[in-house]
Design an enzyme around this catalytic site. Structure first.
Site, mmCIF file in Angstrom:
data_model
loop_
_atom_site.group_PDB
_atom_site.id
_atom_site.type_symbol
_atom_site.label_atom_id
_atom_site.label_comp_id
_atom_site.label_asym_id
_atom_site.label_seq_id
_atom_site.Cartn_x
_atom_site.Cartn_y
_atom_site.Cartn_z
ATOM 1 N N ARG A 1 -7.136 -20.221 -2.297
ATOM 2 C CA ARG A 1 -6.176 -20.020 -1.217
ATOM 3 C C ARG A 1 -5.061 -21.074 -1.260
ATOM 4 O O ARG A 1 -5.309 -22.281 -1.183
ATOM 5 C CB ARG A 1 -6.868 -20.067 0.146
ATOM 6 C CG ARG A 1 -5.945 -19.621 1.286
ATOM 7 C CD ARG A 1 -6.645 -19.673 2.626
ATOM 8 N NE ARG A 1 -5.801 -19.100 3.660
ATOM 9 C CZ ARG A 1 -4.789 -19.725 4.255
ATOM 10 N NH1 ARG A 1 -4.505 -20.969 3.895
ATOM 11 N NH2 ARG A 1 -4.079 -19.132 5.188
ATOM 12 N N GLU B 1 11.717 2.681 14.665
ATOM 13 C CA GLU B 1 10.764 3.630 14.073
ATOM 14 C C GLU B 1 9.451 3.522 14.816
ATOM 15 O O GLU B 1 9.298 2.701 15.723
ATOM 16 C CB GLU B 1 10.567 3.336 12.582
ATOM 17 C CG GLU B 1 9.985 1.967 12.300
ATOM 18 C CD GLU B 1 9.853 1.665 10.819
ATOM 19 O OE1 GLU B 1 9.799 2.616 10.018
ATOM 20 O OE2 GLU B 1 9.796 0.470 10.463
ATOM 21 N N LYS C 1 6.565 -1.992 2.046
ATOM 22 C CA LYS C 1 5.352 -1.423 2.644
ATOM 23 C C LYS C 1 4.175 -2.359 2.382
ATOM 24 O O LYS C 1 3.321 -2.115 1.521
ATOM 25 C CB LYS C 1 5.084 -0.025 2.080
ATOM 26 C CG LYS C 1 4.122 0.804 2.953
ATOM 27 C CD LYS C 1 4.108 2.253 2.508
ATOM 28 C CE LYS C 1 3.152 3.094 3.327
ATOM 29 N NZ LYS C 1 3.599 3.270 4.722
ATOM 30 N N ARG D 1 8.596 4.203 -4.200
ATOM 31 C CA ARG D 1 8.525 3.191 -3.140
ATOM 32 C C ARG D 1 7.496 2.122 -3.470
ATOM 33 O O ARG D 1 7.704 0.935 -3.217
ATOM 34 C CB ARG D 1 8.207 3.845 -1.799
ATOM 35 C CG ARG D 1 8.287 2.861 -0.628
ATOM 36 C CD ARG D 1 8.155 3.555 0.705
ATOM 37 N NE ARG D 1 6.844 4.184 0.870
ATOM 38 C CZ ARG D 1 6.497 4.893 1.933
ATOM 39 N NH1 ARG D 1 7.361 5.072 2.926
ATOM 40 N NH2 ARG D 1 5.290 5.427 2.025
ATOM 41 N N TYR E 1 0.834 -1.195 0.000
ATOM 42 C CA TYR E 1 0.000 0.000 0.000
ATOM 43 C C TYR E 1 0.868 1.245 0.000
ATOM 44 O O TYR E 1 2.063 1.189 0.285
ATOM 45 C CB TYR E 1 -0.951 0.005 1.194
ATOM 46 C CG TYR E 1 -0.304 0.305 2.527
ATOM 47 C CD1 TYR E 1 -0.405 1.569 3.108
ATOM 48 C CD2 TYR E 1 0.398 -0.675 3.215
ATOM 49 C CE1 TYR E 1 0.180 1.844 4.335
ATOM 50 C CE2 TYR E 1 0.988 -0.413 4.445
ATOM 51 C CZ TYR E 1 0.878 0.846 5.001
ATOM 52 O OH TYR E 1 1.465 1.121 6.204
ATOM 53 N N LEU F 1 11.115 1.202 7.520
ATOM 54 C CA LEU F 1 10.533 1.623 6.252
ATOM 55 C C LEU F 1 11.274 2.843 5.716
ATOM 56 O O LEU F 1 11.695 3.701 6.485
ATOM 57 C CB LEU F 1 9.057 1.971 6.456
ATOM 58 C CG LEU F 1 8.259 2.305 5.198
ATOM 59 C CD1 LEU F 1 8.100 1.070 4.330
ATOM 60 C CD2 LEU F 1 6.894 2.847 5.577
ATOM 61 N N HIS G 1 -0.550 -20.939 -0.234
ATOM 62 C CA HIS G 1 0.535 -20.049 0.165
ATOM 63 C C HIS G 1 1.402 -19.636 -1.022
ATOM 64 O O HIS G 1 1.845 -18.488 -1.118
ATOM 65 C CB HIS G 1 1.405 -20.712 1.240
ATOM 66 C CG HIS G 1 0.746 -20.767 2.589
ATOM 67 N ND1 HIS G 1 -0.305 -21.604 2.869
ATOM 68 C CD2 HIS G 1 0.991 -20.071 3.720
ATOM 69 C CE1 HIS G 1 -0.680 -21.431 4.128
ATOM 70 N NE2 HIS G 1 0.081 -20.504 4.668
#
Length: 287
Positions: free
Chosen positions: A100, A182, A149, A52, A33, A207, A102
């Protein structure tokens, strides 16, 4: 008119915006995101956020769902439809919808894209910045790729809840060596006893904050000394000032750590000045 969301190629009423139950972002946190601040209806630090985003997608081997130019157009249209001038734009891209499992779906599926826009009360946020906020510390317990992220934010959510229960605005993660890495949703800074600005370097498991990166340029242009090296919570308490940075917080002064005052418990001049300079620069360069 109510809020409008963008979901996989369509603009829809926010209340009717849904993703499939087998979206891998929902089931496996297999998604990234980005969040842009909006100033005057324009995207702040756009280049940094796009760069990014592209890096995060590449690290997870997810294809960009469209060109950067096309994505910019969609983001702007989402802002226009929501009639937001001051706010935040949230973009999430997952690997897509697949039964579903992995392992990655084979053959690959189309990435799923969601965009939402929300308003920010700048009067309220400036009042908050003028007062300053508190942070609490918590042991670093996140995975080893915080440079990506992703939406896998459960440790961050738990840290934020710890802060909320304590009446604080943010939680600072502290690693096994006793250094602050952070915040749960921000980068951490201090102005140490020598007047030097300090923040953790990105070689650590943090990040690569876009606001952080832009602020480094602002700091250097202002002729202030800055060092990318770690600090402890004890050093933060002995510092002249502390603050956090992020798209949502911008530059937000910190006046206490674990309930103990920083800089006499009042907002200092450096953080206030950097907030003003950053906002001016962001407004000038927003697209």
């Amino acid at each position: 008119m109510g809020r409008i969301a963008y979901v996989n190629g369509r603009f829809v009423p926010h209340a009717e915006a849904f993703v499939h139950i087998e979206d891998r972002g929902y089931q496996l946190a297999d998604a990234v995101y980005e969040v842009w601040a909006l100033f005057g209806g324009k995207l702040a630090d756009a280049e940094g956020h796009f760069a990014r985003l592209e890096r995060s997608l590449a690290e997870l081997q997810i294809d960009m769902p469209m060109s950067r130019a096309a994505l910019t157009t969609v983001l702007r249209e989402a802002v226009r439809r929501n009639r937001v001038q001051e706010g935040l734009v949230y973009l999430q891209i997952s690997r897509g919808v697949a039964p579903r499992d992995h392992a990655f779906p084979h053959p690959p599926v189309r990435p799923a894209v969601v965009i939402t826009v929300s308003r920010v009360d700048r009067v309220a946020t400036e009042a908050r910045a003028a007062k300053g906020v508190g942070v609490v510390t918590t042991p670093e317990n996140r995975w080893g790729r915080c440079d990506i992220k992703t939406v896998g934010l459960l440790p961050n959510a738990l840290a934020k809840q710890k802060a909320r229960v304590a009446g604080a605005a943010e939680a600072w993660f502290v690693d096994e060596l006793g250094f602050v890495t952070e915040g749960a949703s921000s980068n951490a800074w201090i102005v140490d006893r020598d007047g030097v600005l300090r923040t953790r370097d990105t070689n650590a498991n943090i990040l690569r904050g876009v606001t952080r990166l832009s602020l480094l340029d602002v700091i250097r242009d202002a002729g202030l000394k800055v060092e990318e090296r770690p600090f402890t919570p004890e050093e933060a308490l002995e510092a002249k000032e502390a603050f956090i940075t992020g798209a949502g917080t911008i530059v937000l002064p910190v006046v206490s750590v674990d309930g103990k005052p920083v800089g006499g418990g009042v907002v200092g001049p450096v953080a206030s000045r950097l907030r003003r300079l950053y906002i001016e620069r962001a407004k000038e360069r927003a697209i």
